[in-house]
Design an enzyme around this catalytic site. Sequence first.
Site, PDB file in Angstrom:
ATOM      1  N   ARG A 199       0.817  -1.377   0.045  1.00 43.19           N
ATOM      2  CA  ARG A 199       0.073   0.048  -0.023  1.00 43.19           C
ATOM      3  C   ARG A 199       0.793   1.404  -0.024  1.00 43.19           C
ATOM      4  NH1 ARG A 199      -1.882   2.674   3.907  1.00 43.19           N
ATOM      5  NH2 ARG A 199      -1.655   0.855   5.473  1.00 43.19           N
TER       6      ARG A 199
ATOM      7  N   TYR B 243     -15.339   8.702 -20.301  1.00 42.27           N
ATOM      8  CA  TYR B 243     -15.868   7.114 -20.065  1.00 42.27           C
ATOM      9  C   TYR B 243     -16.834   7.508 -19.089  1.00 42.27           C
ATOM     10  CZ  TYR B 243     -15.667   3.003 -17.217  1.00 42.27           C
ATOM     11  OH  TYR B 243     -16.206   1.900 -16.374  1.00 42.27           O
TER      12      TYR B 243
ATOM     13  N   ASP C 218      -6.735  11.264 -19.546  1.00 44.87           N
ATOM     14  CA  ASP C 218      -6.845   9.702 -19.765  1.00 44.87           C
ATOM     15  C   ASP C 218      -6.428   9.402 -21.064  1.00 44.87           C
ATOM     16  OD1 ASP C 218      -8.004   7.024 -20.045  1.00 44.87           O
ATOM     17  OD2 ASP C 218      -9.734   7.444 -18.870  1.00 44.87           O
TER      18      ASP C 218
ATOM     19  N   LYS D 232      -7.130  -2.289 -20.175  1.00 43.71           N
ATOM     20  CA  LYS D 232      -7.394  -2.214 -21.497  1.00 43.71           C
ATOM     21  C   LYS D 232      -6.242  -2.733 -22.554  1.00 43.71           C
ATOM     22  CE  LYS D 232     -11.084  -0.425 -19.978  1.00 43.71           C
ATOM     23  NZ  LYS D 232     -12.033  -1.251 -19.182  1.00 43.71           N
TER      24      LYS D 232
HETATM   25  N1  PLP Z   1     -10.878   5.279 -18.826  1.00 42.11           N
HETATM   26  C1  PLP Z   1     -11.361   4.800 -20.068  1.00 42.11           C
HETATM   27  C2  PLP Z   1     -11.039   5.278 -21.025  1.00 42.11           C
HETATM   28  C3  PLP Z   1     -12.170   3.544 -19.774  1.00 42.11           C
HETATM   29  O1  PLP Z   1     -12.622   2.997 -20.983  1.00 42.11           O
HETATM   30  C4  PLP Z   1     -12.197   2.860 -18.504  1.00 42.11           C
HETATM   31  C5  PLP Z   1     -12.779   1.657 -18.491  1.00 42.11           C
HETATM   32  O2  PLP Z   1     -13.626   1.260 -19.468  1.00 42.11           O
HETATM   33  C6  PLP Z   1     -11.789   3.579 -17.257  1.00 42.11           C
HETATM   34  C7  PLP Z   1     -11.069   4.763 -17.684  1.00 42.11           C
HETATM   35  C8  PLP Z   1     -11.888   2.868 -16.136  1.00 42.11           C
HETATM   36  O3  PLP Z   1     -10.901   1.865 -16.117  1.00 42.11           O
HETATM   37  P1  PLP Z   1     -11.030   0.508 -15.034  1.00 42.11           P
HETATM   38  O4  PLP Z   1     -12.350  -0.151 -15.459  1.00 42.11           O
HETATM   39  O5  PLP Z   1      -9.856  -0.335 -15.043  1.00 42.11           O
HETATM   40  O6  PLP Z   1     -11.437   1.124 -13.687  1.00 42.11           O
END
Ligand code: PLP
Length: 378
Positions: free
Chosen positions: A43, A97, A169, A194
């Site tokens: 952690r 997202y 992101d 992903k």
């Molecule tokens: N950012 C994007 C562009 C995503 O597509 C996703 C999930 O689909 C996330 C963040 C969130 O990621 P996690 O599902 O690993 O928490």
Amino acid sequence: MLKPTQCVHIGAVHDTVTHGANSPIFTSTATGYLDGGGIVYPRYFNTPNQRAVVEKMAALEHGEDGVIFGSGMAAISTTLFALLKSGDHAVFQSDLYGGTFRLVHTDLERFGIDFTLVDGTIAGDIERAVKPNTRMIYIETPSNPLLRIVDIREVAALARSKGILTVIDNTFASPINQNPIDLGIDIVIHSGTKYLGGHSDLCCGTLVSSKELTARVRASATHFGGTLDPHTCYLLERSLKTLALRVSKQNENAMEVARYLAGHPTVKAVYYPGLENDPGHAVARRQMSGFGGMVAFEIRGDRAASERFQRGLSLIKPAVSLGGVESMICSPARTSHSRLSERDRASIGIRDELLRLSVGIEAPQDLMADMEQAFGSV
Ligand code: PLP
């Protein structure tokens, strides 16, 4: 060192027992402390398997340091709550997202953090939203699910001139196609679930930034606790070895598939920044070295027709998530953005018949043949 080489070699932990090719997995959560060197603890985000991944990601994203989290949302929520406080204001791109969109709407408000959502693709939109108390600009480009492109350099320059932090992101692009830190962005986040993991079998998130900003986020992260275990770190390190290889094939496949869809009579619209007539193409060419493996499209017909199309597929899997070696398709209205109200979805431009295709590393001819026969059922 170039990216394919960094993917394979950077960060590897030397195996002093067998001198083998792979990093050993260090499972201990109880570690010795008497001989100095600081306390190693999961952690605290400083175990050898966590550091191995962080070093590789920092090299690939051209940052100084980073943190590995238990999910992409752990990375996003920790970053927001580490760097914002009650009374602050933040600007977010509206096409985000769905999980991030919900987090902003529910939790930021609850903690007294003000925010404005803007269509970041319109020049001047973000600047107009900035207030005297704006502390962060958060973008996602290419965005999920509409593959909208925001001019990263422009956003970073605006933010720097006003002393505002920038967060991106970078999940859809992956570090192979886009390096936002080179364009002036402060913090780069990935849902490692992903492309980084790439095999649809692990859940994690990463942050890469300067030493100073990483330390600030890590300080809160040790309290919030969204850490990652050594076995998953090892799997991620292994996956990252083939990231450049996978993503370059996905770039090629997605381009071919997008062209095929754009010429198909059953398809009404295609969203892919690699297509010359895509509104984001010119900016994408400037800031991306590949256009990525994600393609979105609308078929002529309603939600039922889009469902018939998905059920008609035999190779491309209707499944939630993206970035794996296998091609996957989903309806954002029913999956990633299902928790948004119909009105919120409409305001972003997510229609019921929109489909989001994550193109894998298969032979593109097989993917197109699969879609061709499924179009027959529409
Ligand atoms: N950012 C994007 C562009 C995503 O597509 C996703 C999930 O689909 C996330 C963040 C969130 O990621 P996690 O599902 O690993 O928490």
